[in-house]
Write a protein that holds these residues in place. Sequence first.
Motif, PDB file in Angstrom:
ATOM      1  N   PHE A 104      50.244   7.353   7.800  1.00 30.67           N
ATOM      2  CA  PHE A 104      49.806   8.748   8.401  1.00 30.67           C
ATOM      3  C   PHE A 104      49.561   9.449   6.905  1.00 30.67           C
ATOM      4  O   PHE A 104      48.379  10.470   6.965  1.00 30.67           O
ATOM      5  N   ARG A 105      50.256   9.535   5.912  1.00 28.28           N
ATOM      6  CA  ARG A 105      50.007  10.166   4.795  1.00 28.28           C
ATOM      7  C   ARG A 105      48.579  10.118   4.100  1.00 28.28           C
ATOM      8  O   ARG A 105      47.806  10.828   3.851  1.00 28.28           O
ATOM      9  N   HIS A 106      48.325   8.559   4.196  1.00 33.78           N
ATOM     10  CA  HIS A 106      46.997   8.073   3.721  1.00 33.78           C
ATOM     11  C   HIS A 106      46.102   8.978   4.801  1.00 33.78           C
ATOM     12  O   HIS A 106      44.861   9.227   4.108  1.00 33.78           O
ATOM     13  N   TYR A 107      46.106   8.500   5.617  1.00 29.30           N
ATOM     14  CA  TYR A 107      45.031   9.196   6.875  1.00 29.30           C
ATOM     15  C   TYR A 107      44.900  10.456   6.749  1.00 29.30           C
ATOM     16  O   TYR A 107      43.560  11.290   6.495  1.00 29.30           O
TER      17      TYR A 107
ATOM     18  N   ASP B 267      37.600   8.386  14.602  1.00 26.07           N
ATOM     19  CA  ASP B 267      38.827   9.250  14.245  1.00 26.07           C
ATOM     20  C   ASP B 267      39.545   9.595  15.287  1.00 26.07           C
ATOM     21  O   ASP B 267      40.749   9.372  15.136  1.00 26.07           O
ATOM     22  N   GLY B 268      39.208   9.696  16.539  1.00 27.93           N
ATOM     23  CA  GLY B 268      39.938   9.955  17.744  1.00 27.93           C
ATOM     24  C   GLY B 268      40.927   8.809  18.186  1.00 27.93           C
ATOM     25  O   GLY B 268      41.887   9.249  18.452  1.00 27.93           O
ATOM     26  N   SER B 269      40.404   7.766  18.086  1.00 27.75           N
ATOM     27  CA  SER B 269      41.084   6.564  18.335  1.00 27.75           C
ATOM     28  C   SER B 269      41.851   6.217  17.139  1.00 27.75           C
ATOM     29  O   SER B 269      43.043   5.849  17.483  1.00 27.75           O
ATOM     30  N   LEU B 270      41.683   6.363  15.995  1.00 27.21           N
ATOM     31  CA  LEU B 270      42.489   6.006  14.820  1.00 27.21           C
ATOM     32  C   LEU B 270      43.738   6.860  14.925  1.00 27.21           C
ATOM     33  O   LEU B 270      44.852   6.504  14.489  1.00 27.21           O
TER      34      LEU B 270
ATOM     35  N   ALA C  55      45.198   8.216  17.428  1.00 30.07           N
ATOM     36  CA  ALA C  55      46.281   7.866  18.464  1.00 30.07           C
ATOM     37  C   ALA C  55      46.969   6.356  17.883  1.00 30.07           C
ATOM     38  O   ALA C  55      47.941   6.219  18.257  1.00 30.07           O
ATOM     39  N   SER C  56      46.125   5.389  16.899  1.00 32.95           N
ATOM     40  CA  SER C  56      46.839   4.334  16.303  1.00 32.95           C
ATOM     41  C   SER C  56      47.734   4.706  15.112  1.00 32.95           C
ATOM     42  O   SER C  56      48.820   3.852  15.078  1.00 32.95           O
ATOM     43  N   VAL C  57      47.698   5.831  14.697  1.00 42.43           N
ATOM     44  CA  VAL C  57      48.648   6.194  13.774  1.00 42.43           C
ATOM     45  C   VAL C  57      49.665   6.970  13.847  1.00 42.43           C
ATOM     46  O   VAL C  57      50.602   6.980  13.191  1.00 42.43           O
ATOM     47  N   VAL C  58      49.374   7.724  15.045  1.00 39.30           N
ATOM     48  CA  VAL C  58      50.470   8.753  15.525  1.00 39.30           C
ATOM     49  C   VAL C  58      51.146   8.651  16.666  1.00 39.30           C
ATOM     50  O   VAL C  58      50.712   8.132  17.720  1.00 39.30           O
ATOM     51  N   ARG C  59      52.429   8.600  17.024  1.00 38.34           N
ATOM     52  CA  ARG C  59      53.097   8.522  18.119  1.00 38.34           C
ATOM     53  C   ARG C  59      52.971   9.495  18.894  1.00 38.34           C
ATOM     54  O   ARG C  59      52.881  10.858  18.489  1.00 38.34           O
TER      55      ARG C  59
ATOM     56  N   ALA D  22      46.268   0.046   7.188  1.00 34.52           N
ATOM     57  CA  ALA D  22      45.922  -0.809   8.207  1.00 34.52           C
ATOM     58  C   ALA D  22      46.538  -0.690   9.573  1.00 34.52           C
ATOM     59  O   ALA D  22      47.491  -1.713   9.642  1.00 34.52           O
ATOM     60  N   PRO D  23      46.480   0.203  10.085  1.00 31.82           N
ATOM     61  CA  PRO D  23      47.438   0.482  11.559  1.00 31.82           C
ATOM     62  C   PRO D  23      46.885  -0.505  12.413  1.00 31.82           C
ATOM     63  O   PRO D  23      45.547  -0.817  12.473  1.00 31.82           O
ATOM     64  N   PRO D  24      47.528  -0.672  13.569  1.00 26.47           N
ATOM     65  CA  PRO D  24      47.231  -1.632  14.819  1.00 26.47           C
ATOM     66  C   PRO D  24      46.127  -0.973  15.366  1.00 26.47           C
ATOM     67  O   PRO D  24      46.375  -0.013  15.790  1.00 26.47           O
ATOM     68  N   GLU D  25      45.023  -1.604  15.541  1.00 26.00           N
ATOM     69  CA  GLU D  25      44.008  -1.203  16.439  1.00 26.00           C
ATOM     70  C   GLU D  25      43.515  -2.119  17.450  1.00 26.00           C
ATOM     71  O   GLU D  25      43.743  -3.468  17.273  1.00 26.00           O
ATOM     72  N   THR D  26      43.129  -1.766  18.759  1.00 29.73           N
ATOM     73  CA  THR D  26      42.541  -2.396  19.685  1.00 29.73           C
ATOM     74  C   THR D  26      41.370  -2.320  20.129  1.00 29.73           C
ATOM     75  O   THR D  26      40.685  -1.116  20.092  1.00 29.73           O
ATOM     76  N   ALA D  27      40.506  -3.137  20.642  1.00 29.85           N
ATOM     77  CA  ALA D  27      39.273  -2.910  21.428  1.00 29.85           C
ATOM     78  C   ALA D  27      39.359  -3.195  22.775  1.00 29.85           C
ATOM     79  O   ALA D  27      40.215  -3.829  23.320  1.00 29.85           O
TER      80      ALA D  27
END
Length: 415
Positions: free
Chosen positions: A17-20, A131-134, A136-140, A197-202
């Motif tokens: 999250f810090r890098h994001y 960014d909207g999806s990223l 949610a991948s980065v933040v609980r 490299a957070p977990p991302e899904t399609a």
Amino acid sequence: MTTAVRRGPGPLRDRVFRHYWSAHVVSLVGDQVTLIAIPLLAVLTLGAGPAEMGYLTAAVLLPNLFLSLLAGAWVDRRADKRRVMIVADLGRAALLTVVPVLAYAGVLNLWHLCALSFAIGTLTVFYEVADGSLFASVVRRPDYIAANSLTNGARALSYVAGPGLGGVLVQVLTAPFALVADVLSYLGSALLLARIAPPETAVTAGDDGGLRIGSGLAFIARSAILRQLLLGVTAMNLFNYVFHALLILYVTTTLGISPGLLGALVGIGSVGGLAGAALTGRLIRRFGIGPVAVLGYVAFPLPLVLVPLAGGPRPMVIGMLLAAEFLSAIGVMILDIAVGSLQTAATPASRLSLVKGAQRTVNYGVRPIGALLGGVLGELIGVHAALWIGAVGAVAGVFFVLFSPVPRMRDLPDP
């Protein structure tokens, strides 16, 4: 079911999250330089009038109207949202580099600015829906409000540093070469995003039917929360862009504010954004997220009436402009943190880019209409009268939210 606001260790303790968040900080500061440099370039160097300022403002926003739905559906099918954002950063850096090159060659004109603004706006659409999806991948999920406070706090920080820096750079380097700061900021953002490299899904093939281009709008229409929030923000932004399409023209030509002073006023006034970002979480814990969201719909646009009211001795004019910026900056942070958290929480994670694309189509799509309307009104009835219409009309958006479930909500909804 709802999700309560959680206290505890902040999201900044997490390296990803810090890098994001840092990518947002550097990119947003550069954006604010561009936000003041390009209009000043149009007004002071290219001699743009009210109609031309409407065209220029509309150019960067039109891609939201035509591409947001398509971009949202396309991005949700991809498992590499972060890479989409990196490519968009690099593309925007390359496009902005063209402005000082054309200026140095002595061939830059308003239509070059409009074309480049349209191309930059196109890449921004893809960046924002990804960014909207990223996010949610980065933040609980329990950290949504805290993380939104930090990302919007970064935006508030950019409002403080960017305009002042932009005003100084315009005066020292001239407007075209001030844009180099934004080029560097996009490169910095891309570098920071490349380090996570957070977990991302399609969305899988079996779920693909839910990604039809119109399904995001249909999802919003079925949700009383998302629908009314969007209608309120859309009405507010229509009039807000009537106002902002003419703002720099008015304060520089009618009120006689220099670029350096304008940048300083916006930067100092934007300290209110930092205050709003720090205050919003406390307000939500005290009063609930729904009432605070309603407050934001009023607190953001109402102070802008001080701009067309500004008059009298020069210190009074400067004081009123400063108060308008400071109070409105508090309001926009309250609005964006509360509404952004509600919208994210009320949307399934697998549909965030799609729904965000639909929201941008309506919310951002109306902005170029507002900008063009501002240009027309400025020509027909005068810039001062058009500013009054924009400032007062923007407050009307709150009525869409008052008659909805939002004012009664204390916690985040489940999707």
